[in-house]
Structures are given as structure tokens and as C-alpha cells.
Design an enzyme around this catalytic site. Sequence first.
Site, PDB file in Angstrom:
ATOM      1  N   ASP A 154      37.376 -11.203 -22.806  1.00  0.00           N
ATOM      2  CA  ASP A 154      37.515  -9.371 -22.509  1.00  0.00           C
ATOM      3  C   ASP A 154      36.933  -9.249 -21.073  1.00  0.00           C
ATOM      4  OD1 ASP A 154      35.469  -8.975 -23.869  1.00  0.00           O
ATOM      5  OD2 ASP A 154      36.036  -9.478 -25.345  1.00  0.00           O
ATOM      6  N   LEU A 168      38.621  -6.333 -31.953  1.00  0.00           N
ATOM      7  CA  LEU A 168      38.859  -6.520 -33.630  1.00  0.00           C
ATOM      8  C   LEU A 168      38.272  -5.307 -34.228  1.00  0.00           C
ATOM      9  CD1 LEU A 168      40.246  -7.678 -35.997  1.00  0.00           C
ATOM     10  CD2 LEU A 168      38.286  -9.576 -36.241  1.00  0.00           C
ATOM     11  N   ASP A 183      28.624 -18.178 -29.663  1.00  0.00           N
ATOM     12  CA  ASP A 183      29.687 -17.597 -28.340  1.00  0.00           C
ATOM     13  C   ASP A 183      28.791 -17.336 -27.225  1.00  0.00           C
ATOM     14  OD1 ASP A 183      31.144 -19.124 -30.548  1.00  0.00           O
ATOM     15  OD2 ASP A 183      31.567 -17.255 -31.265  1.00  0.00           O
ATOM     16  N   GLN A 211      28.879  -9.959 -20.422  1.00  0.00           N
ATOM     17  CA  GLN A 211      27.662 -10.348 -20.265  1.00  0.00           C
ATOM     18  C   GLN A 211      27.623  -9.603 -18.710  1.00  0.00           C
ATOM     19  OE1 GLN A 211      28.067 -13.901 -21.166  1.00  0.00           O
ATOM     20  NE2 GLN A 211      26.975 -14.077 -22.719  1.00  0.00           N
TER      21      GLN A 211
END
Length: 293
Positions: free
Chosen positions: A151, A194, A76, A249
Site C-alpha cells: 500500500d 483491512l 511479512d 516502511q
Amino acid sequence: MRKLVNQEIREIGVYLNMEKKDSKSLAERCIAYLVKRGFKIALLEGQISYQHELVHYYPSSIFYEQPDCILVLGGDGTLLSVARKSCFSCMPIFGINLGKLGFLTEGEAAHYEETLKNLTTGHYYIEERMMLSCIITRKNSGAHEYTALNDVLVKSRGSRMMEIRAFANGATIDKFRADGLIISTATGSTGYSLAAGGPVVSPRAKVMILNPICPHRLHDRAYVLPEDEVITLEFGEREKDIVVTLDGQTTVSITPEDKVQVQKSSHCTRLIRLNEISSYERLRIKLLSDFES
């Protein structure tokens, strides 16, 4: 939003995470499968070398807009990196998972031939995922805009508790004392948000989740805001070592005098889906596999 696509694919970009040990061999197998069937291949300069008349190399300024779609080999995180570059040209992307869970990737390395067959025969859908625009306005150097799919995280580099004032369209939401704040899309709700106790939100929802990390007040919870609001963050004058991180990142250092605005981006990520599995079933499968591993 999911759309059935009948567009013919003629050229497929192949992007690989060079840090994944199996990515090069998988890329070579995928390329061999595709050129055998007459498809052109676009490769990013500097990644791998594959000699064939149907294989072409492009600099990054062209690679993310040249092919009809991009095959991403990695996890991902790799797909997030490609999404932030390909969204400006509305490039469809799909991933073959070389990571762990793979919420965003579509296929698994062991079944790459079946994945590519479905793609090249037109058996796929496009899911459009909302992205975030993060505008950092500096006191002396103007505004700088960044884009994120999952995000935007604001925290202290020293992992110390911060004071953050949050506003929505100018109205005060709250003044938080917390280790930081996460502003996520519905896509990012299954990521860092989460883990910080935020809700799972359907990826079709056009919302932003404002989630404090380890808040000082026990009653503080996540806020779910509509897509048309602008979230503004301001900081206490004594704060220091503040960083803004996009998709975990890209990290930008800021000062207490700087302002951070987060809102819905005018761009979106276009994910190729090869089956009609619902996002809820996909989530159950991924979380169950994580639990059983």
C-alpha cells in the site's frame, strides 16, 4: 496469477531480518541443509558469515539479481522490503515466517526442512502479485518514483484530519476529510486497509482500493478501482507535515503543492508457493490463529 514452474534451482539467496533473534541460527541451519545437497548460496554482504566453498557474498547491487530465488527469513515486513528490491529483476522470493501472522510468507521455522525439500525438488508454483507505482511530483524538483507491494499511505505526521482531493484518470472521485488515505493492492487489502475497515480482496484481482482513514463523513467508504486507472491526490493549501509511506516502511515528506500519483507498476512481485492452498483458506488459517493466540 499462479504458474507451475519447472525451472531448475542452482543458487539460492538467503536474506535474514537481523532484528529477529532466531534469524541467524535458522539461516545457518537452512544453509547447512542446502550446501549438503550441493546448492550454491548467495548471501548479502554484511549480514552473516558462513564459510563454505558453495557460499558466495554479493553487494546489494548484485544480490537481488544473482541467485535463482531468494529465501527470506523473517515476517511479512521483511518480505515486503525484499520484494521492493527484487521486483526489478523478476526475482522469485519465498519466506519462512519468524513473525506473527505471516500472510505472505510460505513456511514456518519449525518445518524449514520440509519447506526447503519442496523448493529444491521443484514442487512449487509462482504467484505474480500486482505492485503500485507512486510518483511524487514536487513543485521545484521534478518527479520521483517509488514502488510498493501492499500500500501507499498518505497522512499528516501530526495525526490531524486532512483535506484530500482524489481523482481517477482526471475525473473527481471525491474530496475527503479524513485522517489520511490508503491506496492498496489486493495483496495489501489484508493489511492496513483491512484495519481501516476496507474489504478483503482476492490477491488475483488486479485492482486498487482507495480507503479513507477515519473519515469525517460517516457514509464515506472504500472505493475499488480497476488496474488501468491513475489515482491523483491533491491537498488543501493549509495542510502541513504531510507524509507518504510505502508498505509502512519508506516515508517521504511532501508539501501541499506536491502531487501524488498512484497506479499499477510495470513490475510485479513473484511469490513462490509450495502448496495449492487457496488464498481464502490461507486467510482463514491466519486470522483464526490470530484469534486463538
